[in-house]
Write a protein that holds these residues in place. Structure first.
Motif, mmCIF file in Angstrom:
data_model
loop_
_atom_site.group_PDB
_atom_site.id
_atom_site.type_symbol
_atom_site.label_atom_id
_atom_site.label_comp_id
_atom_site.label_asym_id
_atom_site.label_seq_id
_atom_site.Cartn_x
_atom_site.Cartn_y
_atom_site.Cartn_z
ATOM 1 N N UNK A 87 0.554 -1.480 -0.214
ATOM 2 C CA UNK A 87 -0.291 0.027 0.022
ATOM 3 C C UNK A 87 0.995 1.336 0.100
ATOM 4 N N UNK A 88 1.641 1.439 1.141
ATOM 5 C CA UNK A 88 3.336 2.129 0.669
ATOM 6 C C UNK A 88 4.173 2.033 -0.823
ATOM 7 N N UNK A 89 3.919 1.100 -1.100
ATOM 8 C CA UNK A 89 4.451 1.781 -2.777
ATOM 9 C C UNK A 89 3.558 2.359 -3.569
ATOM 10 N N UNK A 90 2.588 2.364 -3.694
ATOM 11 C CA UNK A 90 1.128 2.366 -4.073
ATOM 12 C C UNK A 90 1.456 4.134 -4.260
ATOM 13 N N UNK A 91 0.981 4.587 -3.209
ATOM 14 C CA UNK A 91 0.515 5.951 -2.504
ATOM 15 C C UNK A 91 2.635 7.123 -2.523
ATOM 16 N N UNK A 111 -5.480 22.543 -3.774
ATOM 17 C CA UNK A 111 -6.900 20.896 -3.748
ATOM 18 C C UNK A 111 -5.971 19.558 -4.890
ATOM 19 N N UNK A 112 -4.792 19.552 -4.262
ATOM 20 C CA UNK A 112 -3.542 18.724 -4.209
ATOM 21 C C UNK A 112 -3.462 17.206 -2.629
ATOM 22 N N UNK A 113 -3.450 18.544 -2.034
ATOM 23 C CA UNK A 113 -3.755 17.673 -0.094
ATOM 24 C C UNK A 113 -4.810 16.864 0.209
ATOM 25 N N UNK A 114 -6.192 17.153 -0.402
ATOM 26 C CA UNK A 114 -7.641 16.600 -0.802
ATOM 27 C C UNK A 114 -7.156 14.911 -0.416
ATOM 28 N N UNK A 115 -5.895 14.665 -1.555
ATOM 29 C CA UNK A 115 -5.259 13.413 -1.641
ATOM 30 C C UNK A 115 -4.053 13.091 -0.833
ATOM 31 N N UNK A 116 -3.044 13.631 -0.764
ATOM 32 C CA UNK A 116 -2.092 13.664 0.118
ATOM 33 C C UNK A 116 -1.205 15.138 0.489
ATOM 34 N N UNK A 117 -0.839 14.607 1.429
ATOM 35 C CA UNK A 117 -0.072 15.373 2.275
ATOM 36 C C UNK A 117 0.474 16.737 1.389
ATOM 37 N N UNK A 118 0.980 17.951 1.629
ATOM 38 C CA UNK A 118 1.586 18.746 0.739
ATOM 39 C C UNK A 118 2.494 19.756 1.845
ATOM 40 N N UNK A 143 13.021 10.378 1.159
ATOM 41 C CA UNK A 143 12.871 9.281 2.074
ATOM 42 C C UNK A 143 11.457 8.318 2.294
ATOM 43 N N UNK A 144 10.467 10.428 2.157
ATOM 44 C CA UNK A 144 8.892 9.649 2.217
ATOM 45 C C UNK A 144 8.119 10.476 1.289
ATOM 46 N N UNK A 145 7.885 9.332 0.213
ATOM 47 C CA UNK A 145 7.923 9.707 -0.901
ATOM 48 C C UNK A 145 6.600 9.613 -1.523
ATOM 49 N N UNK A 146 5.207 9.061 -0.608
ATOM 50 C CA UNK A 146 3.935 8.958 -0.467
ATOM 51 C C UNK A 146 3.979 10.768 0.336
ATOM 52 N N UNK A 147 4.383 11.490 0.443
ATOM 53 C CA UNK A 147 3.661 13.211 0.617
ATOM 54 C C UNK A 147 4.728 14.011 -0.255
ATOM 55 N N UNK A 196 14.947 16.845 12.695
ATOM 56 C CA UNK A 196 13.878 18.160 13.362
ATOM 57 C C UNK A 196 12.653 18.120 12.167
ATOM 58 N N UNK A 197 13.360 17.407 10.828
ATOM 59 C CA UNK A 197 11.632 18.079 9.839
ATOM 60 C C UNK A 197 11.698 16.893 10.710
ATOM 61 N N UNK A 198 11.368 15.709 10.328
ATOM 62 C CA UNK A 198 11.088 14.087 10.766
ATOM 63 C C UNK A 198 10.023 14.099 12.321
ATOM 64 N N UNK A 199 10.625 14.797 12.876
ATOM 65 C CA UNK A 199 10.073 15.188 14.316
ATOM 66 C C UNK A 199 7.993 16.252 13.791
ATOM 67 N N UNK A 200 8.373 16.652 13.211
ATOM 68 C CA UNK A 200 6.530 17.234 12.452
ATOM 69 C C UNK A 200 5.884 16.373 11.660
ATOM 70 N N UNK A 201 6.645 15.528 10.990
ATOM 71 C CA UNK A 201 5.811 14.592 10.225
ATOM 72 C C UNK A 201 5.489 13.505 11.389
ATOM 73 N N UNK A 202 6.100 13.415 12.308
ATOM 74 C CA UNK A 202 5.303 12.423 13.395
ATOM 75 C C UNK A 202 4.282 13.087 14.442
ATOM 76 N N UNK A 203 4.498 14.260 14.782
ATOM 77 C CA UNK A 203 3.459 14.829 15.228
ATOM 78 C C UNK A 203 2.304 15.441 14.982
ATOM 79 N N UNK A 204 2.579 15.759 12.966
ATOM 80 C CA UNK A 204 0.907 15.576 12.625
ATOM 81 C C UNK A 204 0.618 14.745 12.544
ATOM 82 N N UNK A 205 1.045 13.413 12.817
ATOM 83 C CA UNK A 205 0.123 12.215 12.377
ATOM 84 C C UNK A 205 0.841 11.577 11.355
ATOM 85 N N UNK A 206 1.684 11.826 10.122
ATOM 86 C CA UNK A 206 1.328 11.813 8.785
ATOM 87 C C UNK A 206 2.526 10.368 8.795
ATOM 88 N N UNK A 207 3.419 10.253 9.684
ATOM 89 C CA UNK A 207 4.268 9.441 10.094
ATOM 90 C C UNK A 207 4.502 8.943 11.076
#
Length: 251
Positions: A87-91, A111-118, A143-147, A196-207
């Motif tokens: 599933x991760x590879x698909x996104x 508009x793109x953020x309705x399908x993925x985090x931008x 590293x985070x190709x789904x974003x 520091x940037x990765x921590x943001x992704x964890x904090x907002x629940x993206x990762x």
């Protein structure tokens, strides 16, 4: 029983008579025992910890547990992990930092953020921190190709946007800004790094915080150091020359 007779009972007593009265709604039910509630909560925590013992483990780690875990259960869990990876590879359809022109801001970001985090970076070429962030985002995007990671000059994105506010980070999801940073002051300033940037992704629940991609291994540290060296060389040369072609693109 004579209804005029007022029988006094202790509603907290555990007696057969009180059970009869509770059954008929004469006295209230006994409140649950705090000790029993605590024991139940502890038991649930133990069960949950056991059920989640394999969370966050990659396929190699699961293979190493073959002698310790039930074979059928382990195989079921491995199939679950394979499905998650599929599933991760698909996104995972991005992987780079994409330049965005002002006319495309709505379609490519909002508009793109309705399908993925931008993750949007409002840039300023003459800003030391903005150039540092651009360099770090290259690694983060790979590293985070789904974003989706994008960049646009701040003055092109917002009319009369102050240079002092760049770099600005705007993270969109479902058409709204869910997180923003004005400059890197809150993240570490000129010492801001990938973690520091990765921590943001964890904090907002993206990762998930158990995501193996968050572990900065030696290869990641070497890559980050290479980015810093390249960034330092650019800083020594001073302000980067404006690229007329890029200006034409963003107009």
């Amino acid at each position: 029983m004579d209804p005029k007779i007022n029988v006094q009972v202790d509603p907290n007593e555990d007696t057969e008579w009180n059970d009869i009265l509770r059954k008929h709604g004469v006295i209230p039910e006994r409140p649950p025992s705090p000790t029993a509630q605590l024991e139940e909560a502890l038991q649930e925590a133990v069960v949950k910890q056991y059920e989640n013992r394999l969370d966050g483990k990659d396929l190699d780690e699961l293979e190493a547990l073959e002698d310790e875990e039930d074979e059928d259960f382990l195989e079921e869990y491995k199939q679950k992990r394979l499905k998650e990876l599929a599933q991760l590879n698909q996104v995972s359809k991005f992987g780079s930092v994409y330049p965005v022109a002002k006319p495309d801001y709505k379609s490519e970001i909002t508009d793109a953020s309705k399908d993925t985090l931008v993750w949007t970076h409002l840039t300023l070429q003459s800003s030391l921190q903005s150039r540092l962030l651009s360099s770090l985002l290259i690694t983060l995007a790979s590293k985070f190709k789904e974003i989706k990671f994008v960049e646009i000059p701040g003055s092109r994105a917002i009319e009369n946007y102050p240079d002092a506010n760049c770099p600005t980070i705007l993270i969109y999801f479902n058409g709204d800004v869910i997180k923003q940073y004005i400059t890197l002051t809150q993240l570490g300033g000129n010492s801001t790094n990938i973690k520091d940037l990765e921590n943001i992704l964890v904090e907002i629940g993206a990762v998930k915080d158990s995501d193996k991609r968050l572990a900065i291994n030696q290869d990641d540290e070497d890559l980050e150091e290479a980015h810093r060296l390249r960034f330092a060389k650019k800083s020594i040369r001073g302000k980067l020359d404006d690229d007329d072609d890029d200006d034409d693109f963003f107009d």
